[in-house]
Design an enzyme around this catalytic site. Structure first.
Site, mmCIF file in Angstrom:
data_model
loop_
_atom_site.group_PDB
_atom_site.id
_atom_site.type_symbol
_atom_site.label_atom_id
_atom_site.label_comp_id
_atom_site.label_asym_id
_atom_site.label_seq_id
_atom_site.Cartn_x
_atom_site.Cartn_y
_atom_site.Cartn_z
ATOM 1 N N GLN A 101 0.821 -1.200 0.000
ATOM 2 C CA GLN A 101 0.000 0.000 0.000
ATOM 3 C C GLN A 101 0.860 1.256 0.000
ATOM 4 O OE1 GLN A 101 -3.830 0.571 0.361
ATOM 5 N NE2 GLN A 101 -3.167 -0.987 -1.072
ATOM 6 N N VAL A 137 -3.359 2.335 6.270
ATOM 7 C CA VAL A 137 -2.214 2.868 5.527
ATOM 8 C C VAL A 137 -2.546 3.253 4.089
ATOM 9 C CG1 VAL A 137 -0.509 1.650 6.927
ATOM 10 C CG2 VAL A 137 -1.447 0.530 4.894
ATOM 11 N N GLY A 138 -3.796 3.129 3.674
ATOM 12 C CA GLY A 138 -4.134 3.365 2.272
ATOM 13 C C GLY A 138 -3.837 4.773 1.805
ATOM 14 N N GLU A 139 -4.123 5.758 2.648
ATOM 15 C CA GLU A 139 -3.951 7.158 2.264
ATOM 16 C C GLU A 139 -2.577 7.703 2.627
ATOM 17 O OE1 GLU A 139 -7.690 7.414 0.650
ATOM 18 O OE2 GLU A 139 -7.241 6.331 2.462
#
Length: 757
Positions: free
Chosen positions: A657, A722-724
């Protein structure tokens, strides 16, 4: 009066599965082709195909559609337009999907008025895809063209304060102190305007819907490309007056979304409308060009003013932003607030406004608002460090916030300082020559080192899950959540396996079906903590039932034990204080005679914690660039991205990610821009050939560091997501490195060579 908050007993998360870099459980299906996407599912009977016709004009009115010419072609079943929208396809303008902004949502084919270029104006349905495409290409439509305006710069004077009305939008904090006086009197100051134009999502899987007409009343299976099957079901059921039993939405695999699939896109409306009217299975797939017609990261203009004293302490901080929106909705993003969260100042002013132009409504795009504001603020902070005579990293640490100044709340956790230190050590920041244009490589290329920080919400949403433990010891957990590639399948399998102490091979996690317990759209970095907590809760409820069954066994070693006094490890229930008091789960099931044990679980945000604390993940990004002085070409040769995001459930998928976010940050900094021709009101580079994104040759060494962080306040399982966060800081760090290499400060993205020459 103090209040004690009761917390449910927890199962240990630190032994065998959680935190381990386990391969994706869905990986084999994807690489073998067994995984099916929205346009690949088979249907019950024959399948017809719909092809969307898009408007070539940006504003005006349809005066005539020559549908009869196309309907005369053998095999063409229908041409849908505003002239024959079925009566059952009603649409309440007050209705909004889960993530809709304020205003009146776009109603496909409901009016002759044209509000944006590439607006869908007709749907041609035919017996084959090729025939539908051909018929759409020869369909004649006449327009009364009106003058449009797609130029944000021309409507700056018409800006208005962004209204509330969308989940996630936080209005800017109120002014503090005397910004103008403090700025005027400070010895060191910076003022600048920062610009980026529209950027578009480009997921590999194009938006598509396959409607399987089941021939039982109005019952359908709707296979849709989306980031949230329940959101699509709610939208479809409301518009067409259907029950949830009639409109079952399925989305097992999503080939990338990045925010583009948060809202139901217009192809799902068109496909369901056609299926209901024709009582037939229908598939509608957008073209790559049409993928540029339903939302984007908005063109945004930003102005910052920062001033410091002689020691480098910030005395004045101002961040203003103006973003575009459509004529019919007010798309809002949280853009300027992040600056006030990361840096403290006694005098602040933050402002965020919108102006309307003739485009479709902007849409959330990875780290929405934050990616926009972060580039401007971290570039300005870097510029301020030079003005104050401080190292860019030292300046950030000097103005570090230990609580959230915008809300006067403590952070649940904040290890950004450790991100700075660990990232700098890995990068070798102490070897940096502070003077711009002072570093070159062995080939004479200018070398620059830059740093930037990032901040993103650690939020939770309501979510539910169901766990079923069968007599053979296999655990199945279901939730209607989504996996757009983030690794949801494997991390939820890990959570279930860990909670009941089972091996991964004995656990199956299913998602993406509205027949399963409801879950929020996958976005905002909240899936891991929200759905993960629901999965844990469901499995714990199964565990409680197992314990009760174990205590009914003859001479049970667990007699009298409470749930919080036992652990689930290696297929056994064991007493915490004496692990020899143990019963195998398979023995419990065999003795009980039960065919299955099932339980529901749910999770959601803690409202008291939300009032008391500020919840965020953080990162620090260090970048090396090499610049050809003659050609102005920029090469990003090294990146270190240090992230503090609570408990990391799976370092392998989490690293992926952050790698993806880092690559996208590079793409935002150096390549991405959708060219809007204001004379035509059209995005001109609406394809993969001309909308530039990185290829393998553009990406070099990327190091990812996860800074250990314990935070059981932000979420009950300690996860922040943690995607952004992985994307933040990257674009600014690159711009800052380019300044260090060349001595030239570029405040407009992308950082193309013409801006350096």
């Amino acid at each position: 009066m103090s209040q004690t908050i009761a917390t449910p007993p927890t199962v240990r998360l630190d032994s065998d599965v959680i935190g381990k870099p386990i391969n994706r459980t869905d990986g084999p299906a994807k690489v073998s082709g067994a995984a099916k996407y929205a346009a690949e599912f088979g249907v019950t009977g024959p399948l017809w195909y719909g092809y969307i016709v898009s408007s070539p004009v940006a504003k005006g009115k349809i005066t005539k559609i020559h549908a009869d010419e196309v309907l005369a072609i053998p095999g063409v079943q229908q041409v849908f337009s505003h002239e024959n929208v079925p009566s059952f396809a009603w649409f309440d303008r007050a209705y909004k999907d889960d993530v809709a902004p304020g205003g009146s949502p776009f109603r496909p084919l409901h009016e002759p008025e044209i509000m944006f270029n590439q607006q869908p104006v007709a749907l041609v349905v035919a017996e084959t895809f090729e025939l539908a495409r051909y018929a759409a290409s020869v369909l004649r439509i006449e327009y009364d063209v009106e003058k449009h305006n797609t130029d944000l710069d021309s409507v700056i004077g018409e800006a208005f304060d962004a209204p509330k009305g969308k989940t996630g939008f936080v209005p800017p904090p109120k002014p503090k102190g005397d910004m103008n006086k403090a700025f005027a009197e400070a010895p060191h100051k910076v003022a600048g305007e920062y610009i980026h134009r529209a950027q578009h999502h480009n997921p590999m899987e194009m938006f598509a819907t396959t409607v399987d007409w089941l021939g039982d009343g109005k019952k359908m299976k709707i296979y849709d490309k989306t980031q949230g099957a329940p959101n699509v079901q709610q939208y479809i059921a409301k518009i067409f007056g259907l029950s949830t039993n009639e409109a079952r939405v399925i989305s097992k695999f999503t080939g990338g979304g990045f925010g583009s699939g948060l809202r139901p896109q217009y192809q799902v409306f068109l496909a369901v409308m056609a299926a209901l009217e024709l009582e037939h299975s229908v598939r509608v797939v957008m073209t790559r060009t049409q993928m540029f017609s339903f939302g984007h990261r908005p063109h945004t203009l930003q102005k910052l003013r920062i001033a410091s004293d002689d020691q480098g302490h910030i005395q004045a901080l101002e961040h203003k932003a103006l973003a575009e929106t459509s004529q019919f909705e007010n798309a809002t993003e949280t853009v300027v607030n992040w600056t006030g969260i990361l840096y403290n100042s006694p005098n602040t002013n933050f402002d965020y406004q919108l102006s309307k132009i003739d485009v479709y409504t902007p849409l959330d795009m990875r780290a929405p608002g934050a990616a926009t504001g972060n580039f401007a603020s971290e570039s300005a902070i870097d510029e301020m460090s030079y003005k104050a005579g401080k190292d860019p990293l030292d300046f950030r640490l000097l103005n570090y916030t230990y609580s959230d100044p915008t809300e006067n709340k403590p952070f649940t956790s904040k290890r950004l300082d450790d991100c700075y230190h660990e990232g700098a050590a890995r990068f070798g920041w102490d070897q940096r020559n502070p003077e711009p244009r002072s570093m070159r490589d062995e080939k004479g290329m200018l070398v620059g080192w830059g740093v930037a920080a990032g901040c993103w919400d650690a939020s939770m949403q309501k979510a539910a899950a169901k766990a079923v433990l069968s007599a053979d010891g296999h655990l199945t957990v279901n939730s209607a959540t989504n996996d757009q590639g983030a690794g949801t399948y494997v991390i939820m399998t890990q959570m279930a396996a860990q909670t009941l102490g089972l091996p991964m091979k004995q656990v199956t996690f299913n998602l993406g079906d509205t027949n399963m317990p409801a879950a929020p759209v996958q976005g905002g970095s909240w899936t891991a903590n929200s759905v993960g907590a629901a999965v844990k809760d469901a499995c714990q409820e199964v565990g409680k039932k197992l314990l009760k069954l174990a205590q009914k066994m003859d001479d049970s070693p667990l007699a009298g034990a409470d749930f919080e006094d036992v652990q689930f490890v290696d297929g056994h229930i064991r007493a915490n204080e004496d692990i020899t008091r143990s019963v195998a789960i398979e023995d419990i099931l065999a003795a009980s005679g039960e065919e299955k044990i099932e339980a529901d679980g749910k999770a959601g945000p803690n409202p008291i914690n939300q009032l008391k604390y500020s919840m965020h993940s953080h990162n620090a990004v260090f970048v090396e660039v090499k610049v050809d002085e003659d050609l102005g070409t920029i090469h990003v040769t090294r990146v270190v991205n240090a992230v503090a995001a609570g408990r990391i459930m799976n370092p392998k998928t989490a690293r992926s990610q952050v790698l993806g976010g880092t690559v996208w940050g590079l793409s935002m900094a150096m390549m991405e821009e959708t060219y809007l021709n204001n004379e035509l009101g059209r995005y001109m580079n609406h394809n993969y050939a001309e909308y530039h994104i990185p290829v393998n040759a553009d990406i070099h060494k990327i190091d990812v560091i996860f800074v250990e962080e314990e935070d059981d306040i932000a979420s009950p399982i300690g996860v922040k997501g943690v995607g952004e966060i992985g994307m933040l800081g990257v674009a600014a760090a690159i711009a800052n490195a380019v300044y260090h290499a060349t001595g030239k400060r570029v405040r407009e993205l992308p950082l193309t060579s013409d801006k350096l020459l």
